[in-house]
Design a protein around this motif. Structure first.
Motif, mmCIF file in Angstrom:
data_model
loop_
_atom_site.group_PDB
_atom_site.id
_atom_site.type_symbol
_atom_site.label_atom_id
_atom_site.label_comp_id
_atom_site.label_asym_id
_atom_site.label_seq_id
_atom_site.Cartn_x
_atom_site.Cartn_y
_atom_site.Cartn_z
ATOM 1 N N ILE A 173 -83.884 62.124 -8.746
ATOM 2 C CA ILE A 173 -84.082 62.980 -9.915
ATOM 3 C C ILE A 173 -83.864 64.435 -9.495
ATOM 4 O O ILE A 173 -84.517 64.929 -8.579
ATOM 5 N N LEU A 174 -82.970 65.113 -10.192
ATOM 6 C CA LEU A 174 -82.654 66.506 -9.895
ATOM 7 C C LEU A 174 -83.376 67.481 -10.817
ATOM 8 O O LEU A 174 -83.605 68.627 -10.458
ATOM 9 N N GLY A 175 -83.708 67.028 -12.021
ATOM 10 C CA GLY A 175 -84.369 67.890 -12.989
ATOM 11 C C GLY A 175 -84.778 67.084 -14.202
ATOM 12 O O GLY A 175 -84.441 65.903 -14.321
ATOM 13 N N TRP A 176 -85.500 67.712 -15.089
ATOM 14 C CA TRP A 176 -85.984 67.016 -16.283
ATOM 15 C C TRP A 176 -86.188 68.010 -17.414
ATOM 16 O O TRP A 176 -86.273 69.224 -17.202
ATOM 17 N N ALA A 177 -86.280 67.469 -18.625
ATOM 18 C CA ALA A 177 -86.585 68.271 -19.818
ATOM 19 C C ALA A 177 -87.383 67.388 -20.767
ATOM 20 O O ALA A 177 -87.154 66.178 -20.845
ATOM 21 N N ALA A 178 -88.322 68.002 -21.467
ATOM 22 C CA ALA A 178 -89.133 67.270 -22.444
ATOM 23 C C ALA A 178 -89.543 68.226 -23.550
ATOM 24 O O ALA A 178 -89.645 69.438 -23.329
ATOM 25 N N VAL A 179 -89.778 67.682 -24.715
ATOM 26 C CA VAL A 179 -90.167 68.478 -25.884
ATOM 27 C C VAL A 179 -91.623 68.175 -26.220
ATOM 28 O O VAL A 179 -92.036 67.012 -26.270
ATOM 29 N N SER A 180 -92.372 69.234 -26.443
ATOM 30 C CA SER A 180 -93.770 69.115 -26.894
ATOM 31 C C SER A 180 -93.843 69.580 -28.343
ATOM 32 O O SER A 180 -93.157 70.533 -28.721
ATOM 33 N N MET A 237 -70.370 68.578 -3.942
ATOM 34 C CA MET A 237 -71.060 68.631 -5.213
ATOM 35 C C MET A 237 -71.527 67.223 -5.570
ATOM 36 O O MET A 237 -70.766 66.267 -5.481
ATOM 37 N N THR A 238 -72.754 67.093 -5.994
ATOM 38 C CA THR A 238 -73.325 65.801 -6.366
ATOM 39 C C THR A 238 -73.151 65.572 -7.862
ATOM 40 O O THR A 238 -73.517 66.422 -8.664
ATOM 41 N N ALA A 239 -72.598 64.420 -8.217
ATOM 42 C CA ALA A 239 -72.459 64.066 -9.632
ATOM 43 C C ALA A 239 -73.831 63.696 -10.180
ATOM 44 O O ALA A 239 -74.637 63.059 -9.496
ATOM 45 N N ALA A 240 -74.103 64.109 -11.392
ATOM 46 C CA ALA A 240 -75.389 63.812 -12.023
ATOM 47 C C ALA A 240 -75.154 63.297 -13.432
ATOM 48 O O ALA A 240 -74.145 63.601 -14.060
ATOM 49 N N ALA A 241 -76.089 62.502 -13.902
ATOM 50 C CA ALA A 241 -76.042 61.986 -15.262
ATOM 51 C C ALA A 241 -77.399 62.208 -15.910
ATOM 52 O O ALA A 241 -78.437 62.126 -15.251
ATOM 53 N N VAL A 242 -77.391 62.491 -17.196
ATOM 54 C CA VAL A 242 -78.629 62.673 -17.961
ATOM 55 C C VAL A 242 -78.932 61.358 -18.665
ATOM 56 O O VAL A 242 -78.054 60.726 -19.239
ATOM 57 N N ARG A 243 -80.205 60.960 -18.602
ATOM 58 C CA ARG A 243 -80.644 59.719 -19.246
ATOM 59 C C ARG A 243 -82.078 59.892 -19.713
ATOM 60 O O ARG A 243 -82.777 60.807 -19.271
ATOM 61 N N PRO A 244 -82.540 59.015 -20.593
ATOM 62 C CA PRO A 244 -83.941 59.086 -21.015
ATOM 63 C C PRO A 244 -84.890 58.901 -19.828
ATOM 64 O O PRO A 244 -84.614 58.120 -18.903
ATOM 65 N N MET A 245 -85.982 59.642 -19.857
ATOM 66 C CA MET A 245 -87.006 59.544 -18.815
ATOM 67 C C MET A 245 -87.771 58.234 -18.966
ATOM 68 O O MET A 245 -88.064 57.808 -20.078
ATOM 69 N N PHE A 301 -85.985 63.633 -20.938
ATOM 70 C CA PHE A 301 -84.778 63.268 -20.212
ATOM 71 C C PHE A 301 -84.872 63.692 -18.755
ATOM 72 O O PHE A 301 -85.580 64.647 -18.431
ATOM 73 N N VAL A 302 -84.158 62.974 -17.911
ATOM 74 C CA VAL A 302 -84.009 63.374 -16.517
ATOM 75 C C VAL A 302 -82.522 63.483 -16.209
ATOM 76 O O VAL A 302 -81.694 62.815 -16.827
ATOM 77 N N ALA A 303 -82.211 64.338 -15.261
ATOM 78 C CA ALA A 303 -80.867 64.406 -14.691
ATOM 79 C C ALA A 303 -81.000 63.810 -13.303
ATOM 80 O O ALA A 303 -81.847 64.237 -12.506
ATOM 81 N N GLY A 304 -80.193 62.794 -13.041
ATOM 82 C CA GLY A 304 -80.303 62.114 -11.758
ATOM 83 C C GLY A 304 -78.958 61.806 -11.152
ATOM 84 O O GLY A 304 -77.925 61.827 -11.823
ATOM 85 N N THR A 305 -78.983 61.513 -9.868
ATOM 86 C CA THR A 305 -77.775 61.142 -9.142
ATOM 87 C C THR A 305 -77.542 59.642 -9.274
ATOM 88 O O THR A 305 -78.427 58.900 -9.699
ATOM 89 N N VAL A 306 -76.365 59.208 -8.889
ATOM 90 C CA VAL A 306 -76.056 57.783 -8.972
ATOM 91 C C VAL A 306 -76.953 56.963 -8.059
ATOM 92 O O VAL A 306 -77.184 55.781 -8.309
ATOM 93 N N ASP A 307 -77.492 57.563 -6.999
ATOM 94 C CA ASP A 307 -78.401 56.830 -6.111
ATOM 95 C C ASP A 307 -79.854 56.889 -6.579
ATOM 96 O O ASP A 307 -80.751 56.421 -5.892
ATOM 97 N N ALA A 361 -91.311 61.773 -9.313
ATOM 98 C CA ALA A 361 -90.310 62.809 -9.043
ATOM 99 C C ALA A 361 -90.411 63.942 -10.060
ATOM 100 O O ALA A 361 -90.325 65.125 -9.696
ATOM 101 N N VAL A 362 -90.608 63.606 -11.325
ATOM 102 C CA VAL A 362 -90.750 64.622 -12.366
ATOM 103 C C VAL A 362 -91.993 65.463 -12.105
ATOM 104 O O VAL A 362 -91.950 66.699 -12.183
ATOM 105 N N ARG A 363 -93.095 64.820 -11.765
ATOM 106 C CA ARG A 363 -94.342 65.551 -11.492
ATOM 107 C C ARG A 363 -94.160 66.504 -10.317
ATOM 108 O O ARG A 363 -94.643 67.636 -10.342
ATOM 109 N N TYR A 364 -93.467 66.065 -9.288
ATOM 110 C CA TYR A 364 -93.217 66.919 -8.125
ATOM 111 C C TYR A 364 -92.459 68.181 -8.545
ATOM 112 O O TYR A 364 -92.830 69.302 -8.180
ATOM 113 N N ILE A 365 -91.387 68.007 -9.308
ATOM 114 C CA ILE A 365 -90.596 69.139 -9.783
ATOM 115 C C ILE A 365 -91.437 70.037 -10.692
ATOM 116 O O ILE A 365 -91.400 71.264 -10.588
#
Length: 73
Positions: free
Chosen positions: A61-68, A1-9, A52-58, A16-20
């Motif tokens: 980017i695993l995922g993202w969220a944004a509000v419009s 399992m990969t640890a992830a952290a959420v932080r501001p985009m 926000f993005v969810a990313g690994t320690v390395d 990476a966000v555009r790709y997802i």
């Protein structure tokens, strides 16, 4: 399992966000948009304090969220 952290985009996350995002558009699961915009278009259409993005320690980017905004203020 990969640890992830959420932080501001940040702008440098955009490739990476555009790709997802485009992958979600292509499968029909993300939006009514036909294509992911460039960074400037994304930046203008999303609230800056609510991206926000969810990313690994390395740094992957695993995922993202944004509000419009739903309506003009």
């Amino acid at each position: 399992m990969t640890a992830a952290a959420v932080r501001p985009m940040r702008e440098e996350d955009w490739p990476a966000v555009r790709y997802i995002y485009q992958e979600g558009i292509d499968t029909g699961h993300a939006t009514f948009e036909a294509e992911a915009s460039d960074w400037d278009g994304f930046d203008r259409s999303r609230l800056a304090l609510h991206r926000f993005v969810a990313g690994t320690v390395d740094g992957r980017i695993l995922g993202w969220a944004a509000v419009s905004p739903a309506s003009p203020t």
